[in-house]
Design a protein around this motif. Structure first.
Motif, PDB file in Angstrom:
ATOM      1  N   ARG A 269      -0.858 -33.779 -31.132  1.00  0.00           N
ATOM      2  CA  ARG A 269      -1.462 -34.578 -30.069  1.00  0.00           C
ATOM      3  C   ARG A 269      -2.311 -35.705 -30.654  1.00  0.00           C
ATOM      4  O   ARG A 269      -2.279 -36.843 -30.172  1.00  0.00           O
ATOM      5  CB  ARG A 269      -2.325 -33.666 -29.193  1.00  0.00           C
ATOM      6  CG  ARG A 269      -2.788 -34.316 -27.899  1.00  0.00           C
ATOM      7  CD  ARG A 269      -3.568 -33.299 -27.055  1.00  0.00           C
ATOM      8  NE  ARG A 269      -3.986 -33.848 -25.779  1.00  0.00           N
ATOM      9  CZ  ARG A 269      -3.243 -33.870 -24.694  1.00  0.00           C
ATOM     10  NH1 ARG A 269      -2.004 -33.363 -24.736  1.00  0.00           N
ATOM     11  NH2 ARG A 269      -3.683 -34.393 -23.557  1.00  0.00           N
ATOM     12  N   ILE A 270      -3.043 -35.415 -31.710  1.00  0.00           N
ATOM     13  CA  ILE A 270      -3.866 -36.429 -32.376  1.00  0.00           C
ATOM     14  C   ILE A 270      -2.983 -37.537 -32.947  1.00  0.00           C
ATOM     15  O   ILE A 270      -3.244 -38.727 -32.764  1.00  0.00           O
ATOM     16  CB  ILE A 270      -4.715 -35.793 -33.497  1.00  0.00           C
ATOM     17  CG1 ILE A 270      -5.802 -34.908 -32.894  1.00  0.00           C
ATOM     18  CG2 ILE A 270      -5.335 -36.866 -34.394  1.00  0.00           C
ATOM     19  CD1 ILE A 270      -6.551 -34.071 -33.908  1.00  0.00           C
ATOM     20  N   ALA A 271      -1.921 -37.145 -33.645  1.00  0.00           N
ATOM     21  CA  ALA A 271      -1.037 -38.123 -34.283  1.00  0.00           C
ATOM     22  C   ALA A 271      -0.369 -39.029 -33.252  1.00  0.00           C
ATOM     23  O   ALA A 271      -0.324 -40.256 -33.417  1.00  0.00           O
ATOM     24  CB  ALA A 271       0.025 -37.397 -35.112  1.00  0.00           C
ATOM     25  N   ILE A 272       0.141 -38.436 -32.182  1.00  0.00           N
ATOM     26  CA  ILE A 272       0.846 -39.223 -31.171  1.00  0.00           C
ATOM     27  C   ILE A 272      -0.117 -40.132 -30.413  1.00  0.00           C
ATOM     28  O   ILE A 272       0.236 -41.258 -30.052  1.00  0.00           O
ATOM     29  CB  ILE A 272       1.605 -38.291 -30.208  1.00  0.00           C
ATOM     30  CG1 ILE A 272       2.713 -37.555 -30.973  1.00  0.00           C
ATOM     31  CG2 ILE A 272       2.207 -39.071 -29.048  1.00  0.00           C
ATOM     32  CD1 ILE A 272       3.381 -36.453 -30.183  1.00  0.00           C
ATOM     33  N   LYS A 274      -2.630 -41.600 -31.618  1.00  0.00           N
ATOM     34  CA  LYS A 274      -2.951 -42.719 -32.510  1.00  0.00           C
ATOM     35  C   LYS A 274      -1.741 -43.605 -32.773  1.00  0.00           C
ATOM     36  O   LYS A 274      -1.887 -44.806 -33.043  1.00  0.00           O
ATOM     37  CB  LYS A 274      -3.480 -42.186 -33.851  1.00  0.00           C
ATOM     38  CG  LYS A 274      -4.862 -41.551 -33.780  1.00  0.00           C
ATOM     39  CD  LYS A 274      -5.239 -40.963 -35.137  1.00  0.00           C
ATOM     40  CE  LYS A 274      -6.647 -40.407 -35.143  1.00  0.00           C
ATOM     41  NZ  LYS A 274      -7.681 -41.461 -35.119  1.00  0.00           N
ATOM     42  N   ALA A 275      -0.545 -43.037 -32.687  1.00  0.00           N
ATOM     43  CA  ALA A 275       0.688 -43.793 -32.957  1.00  0.00           C
ATOM     44  C   ALA A 275       1.797 -43.320 -32.018  1.00  0.00           C
ATOM     45  O   ALA A 275       2.700 -42.571 -32.421  1.00  0.00           O
ATOM     46  CB  ALA A 275       1.117 -43.620 -34.419  1.00  0.00           C
ATOM     47  N   PRO A 276       1.770 -43.742 -30.765  1.00  0.00           N
ATOM     48  CA  PRO A 276       2.787 -43.303 -29.789  1.00  0.00           C
ATOM     49  C   PRO A 276       4.210 -43.661 -30.193  1.00  0.00           C
ATOM     50  O   PRO A 276       5.156 -43.024 -29.727  1.00  0.00           O
ATOM     51  CB  PRO A 276       2.377 -44.057 -28.506  1.00  0.00           C
ATOM     52  CG  PRO A 276       0.925 -44.359 -28.679  1.00  0.00           C
ATOM     53  CD  PRO A 276       0.744 -44.603 -30.137  1.00  0.00           C
ATOM     54  N   ILE A 277       4.368 -44.653 -31.059  1.00  0.00           N
ATOM     55  CA  ILE A 277       5.705 -45.067 -31.485  1.00  0.00           C
ATOM     56  C   ILE A 277       6.442 -43.928 -32.173  1.00  0.00           C
ATOM     57  O   ILE A 277       7.674 -43.958 -32.299  1.00  0.00           O
ATOM     58  CB  ILE A 277       5.605 -46.287 -32.427  1.00  0.00           C
ATOM     59  CG1 ILE A 277       6.980 -46.916 -32.663  1.00  0.00           C
ATOM     60  CG2 ILE A 277       4.977 -45.875 -33.750  1.00  0.00           C
ATOM     61  CD1 ILE A 277       7.616 -47.477 -31.444  1.00  0.00           C
TER      62      ILE A 277
END
Length: 386
Positions: A269-272, A274-277
């Protein structure tokens, strides 16, 4: 007569300070002083497009098929003169006619002049109207265009933002304002998205607002569901990332990310966020980066989750070569051991060379050469460590 007319129009196109009305009057005066123009079928449309409008022969051949009904240059001459008065250069005219040959058939009195008057009343300058003609000449005859611009100008904040929004494709001009655009904008406002961010969305990805309202609402909810707050600068990118993805595909991609990078639900969830791509990245691309960052570079999954931009850098042209250089410098006592990996990857190429290559010319004279080779996909022996 053809040569005289071409000279007159060339002079008009080279005099951008003239007004549309004065330009038209100059043309009509010149035409009145010259012999009457023949309306016989001998009028060569293709030659006119080349000689007067500046098209290439190939462009003229293609465009002439849409103008085969023209038997006289009188109407095209009037249009060319009007556009010259609007501020069109010779290059502008060629671009506009090549894009929409039927522009030459427009009535100056009934279509072009009234439209320019309405656009001027909206606050567009002559140069902005000229750019609008160039960007959206195919759609300028739509009866709804002025009412659409009346809506978009306050929303986008300025004519410049409007022109930027329609620069790629005229989604905003072609979409149904009442049934599609307004409901989508209203929904964003209901969810707390401010107009300045909606304007950014129009400029960045104007096609999004033209999506079916039901699917658009789903997209907004999905963007929120992956952990991107509406107030975040990443929310616009999140909307782009989930567009045309089903809820099932989004869920499947999240599961793949968790598996590839060994992330927990919270880390994914944190990664997405910050970078939804990441939701649109291919599995092969993600797998190759997971293998390098975790297995070779030895980074912890949590470290990557908090710095997901690492996954967007070129593996062969940036991430791996820089890793080799830093590892070489540390192994030879030329760099302190606690240097953070992310700080070496995110800086520009110029700064990386200045900080990690140039200072070690004497101690490691082959480092620049080896780094260049590594960026090309080779791994010099001096950079290999077991």
């Amino acid at each position: 007569m053809l040569r005289l007319r071409s000279c007159i129009l060339t002079n008009l196109l080279s005099s951008p300070t003239a007004s549309p009305i004065s330009s038209l009057r100059r043309l009509l005066s010149a035409a009145a002083a010259a012999p009457a123009v023949s309306t016989s079928p001998s009028f060569a449309v293709e030659d006119y497009l080349v000689d007067t409008c500046g098209l290439t022969r190939a462009q003229a051949l293609k465009a002439s098929t849409k103008l085969s009904h023209l038997k006289s240059p009188s109407k095209p001459d009037a249009v060319v003169a009007f556009l010259a008065g609007l501020g069109f250069s010779s290059a502008d005219l060629a671009a506009a006619v090549a894009k929409n040959p039927k522009l030459l058939c427009a009535s100056v009195d009934r279509t072009l002049a009234p439209m320019v008057a309405e656009l001027t009343a909206l606050g567009l300058s002559r140069s902005e109207i000229a750019r609008l003609f160039l960007l959206a000449s195919v759609n300028l005859y739509l009866k709804s265009i002025v009412s659409k611009l009346q809506y978009y100008l306050p929303l986008l904040g300025s004519p410049e933002n409007l022109l930027r929004a329609i620069k790629r494709r005229a989604y905003l001009l072609l979409s149904d304002l009442e049934r599609v655009i307004k409901p989508n904008v209203a929904f964003l406002r209901e969810r707390g998205v401010v107009d300045s961010d909606i304007a950014k969305l129009c400029i960045r990805a104007p096609w999004i607002l033209s999506i079916n309202p039901q699917h658009f609402r789903d997209m907004v909810e999905w963007a929120e569901g992956i952990g991107v707050p509406r107030s975040s600068g990443m929310f616009l990118e999140a909307l782009e990332s989930v567009a045309f993805l089903s809820e099932e595909k989004i869920a499947a991609q999240v599961e793949y990310l968790k598996k590839a990078f060994r992330w927990s639900d919270a880390e994914a969830r944190i990664a997405i966020s910050k970078a939804p791509i990441l939701l649109r990245r291919s599995k092969d691309m993600l797998q190759s980066r997971a293998e390098f960052l975790i297995s070779e570079a030895g980074l912890e999954p949590s470290y990557i989750a908090h710095r997901p931009t690492l996954l967007g850098y070129s593996l062969g042209g940036r991430s791996r070569p820089r890793y080799y250089v830093v590892k070489f410098l540390k192994a030879n006592g030329l760099l302190d051991l606690d240097r953070d990996y992310y700080s070496t990857v995110m800086i520009s190429e110029k700064i990386f060379l200045e900080k990690y290559i140039c200072p070690h010319k004497e101690a490691a004279p082959h480092l620049a050469e080896d780094y260049a080779a590594a960026c090309k996909g080779e791994v010099p022996t001096r950079l290999k460590f077991t």
